[in-house]
Design a protein around this motif. Structure first.
Motif, short mmCIF file in Angstrom:
data_model
loop_
_atom_site.label_atom_id
_atom_site.label_comp_id
_atom_site.label_asym_id
_atom_site.label_seq_id
_atom_site.Cartn_x
_atom_site.Cartn_y
_atom_site.Cartn_z
N UNK A 245 0.60 -1.46 0.02
CA UNK A 245 -0.02 0.08 0.04
C UNK A 245 0.70 1.20 -0.17
N UNK A 246 1.93 1.23 0.58
CA UNK A 246 3.03 2.31 0.43
C UNK A 246 4.32 1.79 0.12
N UNK B 201 12.05 -0.83 8.36
CA UNK B 201 10.79 -1.49 8.70
C UNK B 201 11.15 -3.15 8.59
N UNK C 233 9.10 -6.00 10.22
CA UNK C 233 7.48 -5.92 10.56
C UNK C 233 6.76 -6.65 9.76
N UNK C 234 5.63 -6.41 10.00
CA UNK C 234 4.62 -7.10 9.07
C UNK C 234 3.87 -6.08 8.22
N UNK C 235 3.69 -6.30 7.05
CA UNK C 235 3.00 -5.23 6.07
C UNK C 235 2.03 -5.98 5.22
N UNK C 236 1.08 -5.11 4.78
CA UNK C 236 -0.04 -5.53 3.98
C UNK C 236 0.56 -5.86 2.43
N UNK D 279 -1.12 -9.85 5.58
CA UNK D 279 0.08 -9.45 6.15
C UNK D 279 1.34 -10.29 5.86
N UNK E 267 8.27 -8.31 6.45
CA UNK E 267 8.98 -7.53 5.39
C UNK E 267 10.39 -8.17 5.25
N UNK F 9 -7.81 -0.71 8.60
CA UNK F 9 -6.70 -1.58 9.12
C UNK F 9 -5.32 -0.75 8.95
N UNK F 10 -4.56 -1.10 9.87
CA UNK F 10 -3.21 -0.74 9.91
C UNK F 10 -2.46 -1.39 8.60
N UNK F 11 -1.83 -0.40 7.98
CA UNK F 11 -0.79 -0.78 6.81
C UNK F 11 0.35 -1.65 7.26
N UNK F 12 1.07 -1.28 8.38
CA UNK F 12 2.06 -2.02 8.90
C UNK F 12 2.00 -2.40 10.41
#
Lengths: 499, 499
Positions: free
Chosen positions: A321-322, A328, A331-334, A345, A348, B179-182
């Motif tokens: 999404x970005x 980062x 971390x976990x990201x969408x 998720x 990363x 929802x949170x992105x990260x």
């Protein structure tokens, strides 16, 4: 210079298109009237031949501050079916109007039989002078980017490539029996069908019973042959731009939207983000969809997954999404993979720090941070900024073709097919376009041939807006379209009624 | 032996599904009640646990000549929402009924925080016993081929994989904010959202302002998280079958169609050629599409074009309407490439003599002359007959998920969601199914909980037909379905009304 090139272009477009039987597309867009082949002409400003603009009108059309709307003038040659057309230049985003348009009636002449083995099948229509063939009507919009060269060439040539593909099919399309699956050796398809073998025998071919008929044989419709012809015409057009881009100075690329009327049906072919809708009795029927990084995400991600070398180690095929920051990591990201429509998720990893193949939303969505459309013609030299990564493998020159059978419904003079470049649709949605169409048409007599031009002009004016202190503004004070805008309004009550 | 395995299966499905909080999917489907892990059980015959068949009933259900319709019996446990279900075995095409079904209410319990850093956010629902989570309702059909092993395992496990994916999202889905992105380092997503950083700080995490917020950030909906969870659950299910196919004796594969009701919305996930439709106030709303060599032609051809080594020099990625004979070399034949929807002629070359990747029409369409569905679970060992060419790379285990928001419309007791395997749809179309639904429902009181079972039974009986001299025949004397047939009829007036 402008005038010379325009004259040559007009001559080519008018001469080849409406002339006596289309010729195979010539190599090169100049070829006469001063635009010599030896010296590549600069990217010149020209407008559609059918506008027949005088030098003074051409200068006005090129004025970014006035943004005068251009339409075919009363008293000059009228477009087929009294089609309405209007266009306006952008508000300064490029030097010239990079949209182009074409409207032609094209005669598809049957290719002569190569061995003098003339077919005499019933159903092939003999026209005046003994020439066999049929006509198709053609309207097309081309929305150029990074220069107008590709759009200009496509506007001059695409209909000739379509004609060339259809020449193979003249007899087959005029014969109501199903198209033949296979044609004999070295024979043009025009002289072959299920009866072909008896003809072929006379030419020394293998007799028909030597070829066993298989039980499992798929039926193919005439309609799907026309679709295939249009699809391959787009491919050949793209290949011609590739071959001639250096010599003919064809930078950039273009979206292409074409409507072909043939034997009672409209074939609307779209490659890019232009858009076509039919408005019939107030109802909206979409005749195309847009091809952008968002709508084609899964095709693009699939290609990137299978051919990672095309990403040049700079991009990841995953969507995020970005952008992700190096800090980062872990971390976990969408994310979305090519076979997903939902999001999930993931942890990363190093590879995820690359730039996503698809990034951004709506009009800002880009593929490889470079381009906002994913189908069209040209762009063979387009690369990711300051890299050696080519964009072209991800772009498709193939259109999606939708078919509308005009004979299935009795159309009234207020039923129209609207074609528009994204300059129209960015600020005016389907319902608003339908509203303008109905509003304008009711204020003119049904048999007034100017009414469709009035609709096209009104659509362009409402999408452009009016110049105020804070730029071009719509009636609701929102920003008008600063893009080039081009619109065709084609009456569907037309065939036979409007000429 | 049959009984022992059935009992074990029933225990697993009932125990894990409706039990107190789903466990991570266990490895292996046996594990107790005689189906020991050391010795792979043979492909045993079993029917859905919720049918609670006695040994005698099980024998009747397995009888190809009688083809008795099976439904949950009155007086035994009723399915949630009074869902109707009926099934019948095939007419002899395989030894046993290779369809399987599952219907469960599953509790998704929030995963405990790994560091004892418990979140106490508002919106996460505390249920009896202090457990946080939510329920989802689940109905699924699995249509096995080349054995029932994959279908049986999927019917026992898929809902647990869905549960497992959703456990990550318990807090996020219950929080109305986006929802949170990260999510932060090493933290379960259950304890993280836009407020996560303040929680995380307490655990020694990086404070929120250390992560810059980017202007370009795509909004992701709760709905798309659920879709992503279901998609990944299918993938994990497929991977489990791959891991355990040797030890658990799981030959073949299966189509999977699942309906999940969660927080007011139905998510219908389909991978294969089963089909789901909603009938609402007499109107038909398709909730799935079929995935076959014909509908997925372009995806398959694209893969074959990019990875020709997967074709083992036996197949061509081009489509032809029939096989080509070597003596036809040099003739012109109709073909379709991956980027075409229409057909065109090409000169036949040596390479075109290979077998087409996609061949045949309708129910006879096959990929690599082997399989008629292109999505589903399992099939990891499937090869082209007498070759070493694997089919699996072309099959996708990913479903298409369609969403239906139950809260957007007030449903009456006659509105239903129908799920059926292809045994139903091969002989009964959408309109006929809707007709049976309306006809049967009107003959029962709206509050009669049996009425949906009656619909399911009638759909199965009408698709199977009646045994006559010339086989199973429908009322119009056409051939009935000789396939296994399984049908769920789910009332949409259900949530809260039917339990």
């Amino acid at each position: 210079m402008l005038l010379r090139v325009r004259a040559a272009v007009a001559q080519l477009a008018a001469g080849l298109g409406a002339g006596p039987g289309a010729q195979p597309p010539a190599e090169g867009r100049g070829g006469g009237a001063g635009a010599g082949r030896g010296s590549p002409p600069p990217a010149a400003f020209c407008r559609p031949a059918f506008l027949q603009l005088t030098p003074e009108e051409l200068r006005r059309a090129d004025d970014h501050t006035g943004r005068a709307v251009q339409s075919p003038r009363d008293g000059r040659r009228r477009l087929p079916w009294s089609t309405g057309y209007a266009e306006v230049i952008n508000a300064g985003k490029s030097q010239h109007n990079e949209d182009q348009a074409c409207c032609e009636v094209v005669f598809v002449e049957q290719r002569p039989s190569p061995r003098g083995c003339l077919s005499s099948r019933e159903g092939s229509r003999e026209l005046d002078g003994g020439r066999k063939g049929f006509y198709f009507h053609y309207w097309a919009l081309f929305d150029g980017h990074a220069g107008s060269g590709a759009a200009v060439m496509a506007s001059e040539r695409l209909h000739l490539h379509i004609c060339e593909q259809l020449r193979e099919l003249v007899e087959i399309l005029q014969d109501p029996s199903p198209p033949p699956i296979c044609l004999p050796h070295d024979t043009q398809s025009g002289s072959a069908d299920t009866n072909q073998m008896s003809n072929a025998e006379g030419c020394g071919e293998v007799p028909s019973d030597a070829v066993p008929r298989f039980h499992l044989e798929k039926a193919v419709s005439h309609e799907s042959l026309v679709i295939g012809a249009i699809e391959n015409a787009f491919k050949h057009m793209d290949e011609q731009i590739e071959r001639e881009r250096a010599s003919q100075h064809l930078p950039g690329g273009c979206c292409a939207l074409a409507a072909i009327y043939l034997m009672g049906k409209f074939y609307v072919a779209n490659a890019g983000d232009s858009r076509a809708i039919i408005i019939r009795n107030g109802e909206i029927i979409p005749m195309s969809r847009e091809f952008t990084p968002e709508t084609e995400r899964q095709r693009l991600q699939f290609l990137a997954l299978l051919r990672p070398e095309l990403l040049g180690k700079e991009f990841t095929h995953l969507e995020f999404p970005r952008r992700i920051q190096p800090k980062e990591l872990g971390k976990k990201m969408l994310y979305r993979d090519q076979n997903m429509n939902g999001w999930a998720y993931k942890k990363i990893e190093e590879d995820d720090l690359k730039f996503p193949l698809i990034f951004g939303e709506g009009k800002k969505a880009r593929m490889m941070a470079t381009i906002g459309v994913t189908r069209g013609l040209g762009d063979h030299d387009l690369k990711v900024f300051s890299s050696n990564i080519h964009i072209k493998p991800f772009l498709s020159c193939f259109p999606e073709v939708r078919v509308y059978d005009l004979t299935q419904y009795e159309h009234c003079p207020d039923d129209v097919l609207v074609l528009g470049t994204d300059g129209l649709w960015d600020v005016t949605n389907d319902e608003e376009v339908a509203g303008v169409v109905m509003e304008v048409l009711t204020s003119y007599e049904p048999n007034d041939p100017c009414r469709y031009t009035m609709v096209a002009q009104e659509l362009v004016v409402r999408s452009r807006g009016v110049l105020k202190e804070r730029g071009w503004r719509l009636a609701n004070d929102k920003l008008g379209s600063g893009d080039d805008i081009s619109v065709f309004v084609i009456p569907l009550g037309g065939p036979g009624n409007y000429t």
